[in-house]
Every structure is written in structure tokens, then in C-alpha cells.
Design a protein around this motif. Structure first.
Motif, PDB file in Angstrom:
ATOM      1  N   LEU A 279       6.781   0.371  -9.942  1.00 25.78           N
ATOM      2  CA  LEU A 279       7.067  -0.809  -9.136  1.00 25.78           C
ATOM      3  C   LEU A 279       7.581  -1.933 -10.019  1.00 25.78           C
TER       4      LEU A 279
ATOM      5  N   ASN B 280       3.935   1.479  -1.161  1.00 25.25           N
ATOM      6  CA  ASN B 280       4.543   1.560  -2.493  1.00 25.25           C
ATOM      7  C   ASN B 280       3.582   2.175  -3.508  1.00 25.25           C
ATOM      8  N   ASP B 281       2.331   1.754  -3.477  1.00 25.07           N
ATOM      9  CA  ASP B 281       1.342   2.296  -4.410  1.00 25.07           C
ATOM     10  C   ASP B 281       1.161   3.795  -4.214  1.00 25.07           C
ATOM     11  N   GLU B 282       1.117   4.228  -2.963  1.00 25.57           N
ATOM     12  CA  GLU B 282       0.978   5.658  -2.680  1.00 25.57           C
ATOM     13  C   GLU B 282       2.189   6.427  -3.186  1.00 25.57           C
TER      14      GLU B 282
ATOM     15  N   THR C 282       2.103   6.955  -6.981  1.00 24.66           N
ATOM     16  CA  THR C 282       1.145   7.997  -7.350  1.00 24.66           C
ATOM     17  C   THR C 282       1.713   9.383  -7.078  1.00 24.66           C
TER      18      THR C 282
ATOM     19  N   GLU D  60       0.832  -1.206   0.000  1.00 25.05           N
ATOM     20  CA  GLU D  60       0.000   0.000   0.000  1.00 25.05           C
ATOM     21  C   GLU D  60       0.865   1.253   0.000  1.00 25.05           C
TER      22      GLU D  60
END
Length: 332
Positions: free
Chosen positions: A255, A235-237, A240, A233
Motif C-alpha cells: 500500500l 486493501n489490507d486483505e 496479504t 480493510e
């Protein structure tokens, strides 16, 4: 993954153990405790058998190679730089390497027909940024030509739906150290006959993993999926926010399973070394202790992997890897 593992463990009677209080039956010098847990691990991964080995991921790969092929055999690998410790194990056995582009199964078939390899070594995570091969398709192709396969599932186990042996590979190997477990323990899961051969070669007492080590490995496998999910989570933020221009020096962030699943950050200018130096002064880790081990807490800012550097040397000057570990996006 976590629900499946805990649900599975709940069906097994393994003595007075509590994942909340971390209390287990003392098995400090009894490998029978390890044998019980191995049978559970093998069943969880849909394998015929499993074995603990010393040496974590490197030791598991080395032991797997020794059990699967004889010295001076021909080993088929992907046409990408081989991880250094794996390469050392291959050289110690005097194995002859032949390569094929695993991104194209027809090239695997051509290499098999031309070289008739004894076995194949396949890395589950990516060795090159351009890699896109399906592990299932690679294993299916090898099986169609009766080529045994050893899958390096380091950085993939407990993060993906299935590991190599679940796709039909002969053996899967991975490190417990990378799953919040003990530093020196690795796991091999796969075919009964090969595991039996491995155990025969490592029957002495000093080669055995004891019960308390096995319990530490199991606890790590239970908790690792939770930590990996939280880390994913973050990493995803980060992807973005960086791609939205929060840090203007960043050209692109994405990623990749560049061995572990990490954030790759490319800069407009060749400033990677300066960024790493500054990050380390602010408290970022410069190198992993065990790559996602239980000892890594601050974020890890470090250069791209050795295999990536070999593929594209100039990339090292403008790209870095970031693993948030236990940190949040704001800290990174």
C-alpha cells in the motif's frame, strides 16, 4: 474521524437537517447557508476560516496560490515531479520554482537561505515512492523561517488525524469531489487574512458556492470516512493474499499514498499493460472519474501515477495501481 465529525455537528444548530433522510432547509440560491457550514468546517479543522471554491482540488490549489503569493514570486517545492494541473497553475502565475528535498529538513533550510522563497507548496501524500518526510517537520521548518505554506491535502483530508493547517500551515486545500461530494467544489482552510484576500478576489456571484452545494459537500465529508475505512480493510486483505502467492505472477504488493491510498502491484515480468487490458475486459474501471468520487463503484485498475512514471519510467511496464473502490477482495 467520523465520530468526531458527527459529534461536532450535533453541537451545532444548522436548521432542519437529517443525515438519515437527507432533508435540509432549502438554500438553493442563498450562499449564507454555505457561510454557516464554512464556519463549522473551519472550527472542525482548527482553522481561523474556510472558503468553498469552484474547480474542486485543482481550483482550490489555484485559488490558494493566488491568495498567498503574487505573480513572479519564488515558490519552494519538493524535488519531485509536480502534479500536472498544479504545474499549470504555477506556470500561469509565472512563479519561479526552487526545489529542496523535503525528506531532509536541512536541505529545506539551505534552500530558504539561498533563494529566499515567498512561500512553499507541500503535497501531503507522496510524490515519489521513496518519500518519507514528516509533514509536521516540514511545516515547522518553514514556520521557523517565516515562510507561508500551502498544503495540498487532496487524498489526505478525512483519512489522516490532522491536515496541514492543523500542523500550523498557512493554508490547506482539498477537493470535496474526492470526499463523495459535488464534482466542482473545493475547500480552503487556514489563516483569516489569507482567506479574506481570497474572498476579495472572488467576490462576484458566479464564484460563490451556494447552500445546496455546501450541504452536498458536508454530507460527503460525513460518509467518506466510513467508505474509506471499508476500502482500507479490503486493501489490507489484498496485500496479504497477493503476498502469500495467490496470484503467482505477482512479485510484491504493498500500500502507498500514491496520491490516493492505493494497492501497488509489481509483477515478475513486464506484463502491466496486458494485465490492465484484461482487467478492463472483465469490468474494471480504466480511469477514475474523480478518484474516489461518488461515481466510482467497480475496482479501478490503472497505470501508476504520472509523477511516479517520471521518477522511474521503466516501472510502468511491471507495476499497476489498484483501488478497490466499493468492491471486495474477491472481486479484485
Amino acid at each position: 474521524m467520523l465520530t468526531a465529525l458527527i459529534g461536532y455537528l450535533a453541537t451545532k444548530a444548522i436548521g432542519p437537517m437529517s443525515f438519515g433522510g437527507m432533508i435540509e432547509k432549502p438554500v438553493s440560491i442563498d450562499p449564507n447557508g454555505a457561510a454557516l457550514l464554512l464556519s463549522m468546517i473551519a472550527e472542525f479543522f482548527g482553522a481561523e476560516n474556510a472558503a468553498f471554491v469552484n474547480g474542486a482540488g485543482t481550483g482550490a490549489l489555484r485559488a490558494g496560490l493566488a491568495a498567498l503569493v503574487n505573480p513572479n514570486s519564488i515558490l519552494l517545492v519538493h524535488n519531485a515531479p509536480i502534479y500536472p494541473t498544479t504545474k499549470a497553475s504555477i506556470e500561469q502565475m509565472g512563479l519561479r520554482i526552487v526545489q529542496a528535498d523535503f525528506n531532509h529538513t536541512e536541505q529545506i533550510v539551505a534552500a530558504i537561505q539561498q533563494y529566499q522563497p515567498t512561500a512553499s507548496l507541500v503535497q501531503h501524500t507522496r510524490q515519489k515512492i521513496s518519500d518519507r518526510y514528516s509533514l509536521q517537520e516540514v511545516i515547522d521548518t518553514l514556520n521557523q523561517h517565516d515562510i507561508p505554506s500551502l498544503i495540498d491535502d487532496n487524498y489526505a483530508a478525512m483519512k489522516v488525524a490532522q491536515i496541514g493547517c492543523q500542523y500550523g500551515a498557512t493554508l490547506s486545500t482539498f477537493s470535496c469531489f474526492k470526499l463523495l461530494g459535488p464534482q466542482d467544489v473545493g475547500i480552503i482552510v487556514g489563516k483569516q487574512a489569507i482567506i479574506d484576500n481570497l474572498r476579495h478576489n472572488m467576490y462576484s456571484g458566479g464564484c460563490q458556492i451556494q447552500g445546496y452545494q455546501a450541504m452536498d459537500a458536508l454530507r460527503g465529508m460525513v460518509f467518506a470516512p466510513v467508505m474509506h475505512a471499508v476500502q482500507a480493510e479490503v486493501n489490507d486483505e489484498l496485500v496479504t493474499r497477493l503476498n502469500q502467492g495467490e496470484v503467482p505472477q505477482v512479485k510484491h504488493a504493498f500500500l502507498a499514498n500514491a496520491q490516493s491510498k492505493v494497492l501497488l502491484v509489481e509483477f515478475h515480468e513486464p506484463i502491466a499493460e496486458k494485465v490492465l487490458t484484461a482487467a478492463h475486459k472483465f469490468g474494471a474501471l480504466p480511469y477514475p472519474v474523480g478518484a474516489e468520487s461518488k461515481f466510482e463503484i467497480p475496482p479501478l485498475f490503472y497505470r501508476i501515477s504520472g509523477t511516479f512514471r517520471q521518477t522511474d519510467p521503466p516501472l510502468e511496464q511491471r507495476m499497476i495501481r489498484i483501488n478497490p473502490n466499493r468492491s471486495g477482495a474477491d472481486t479484485v
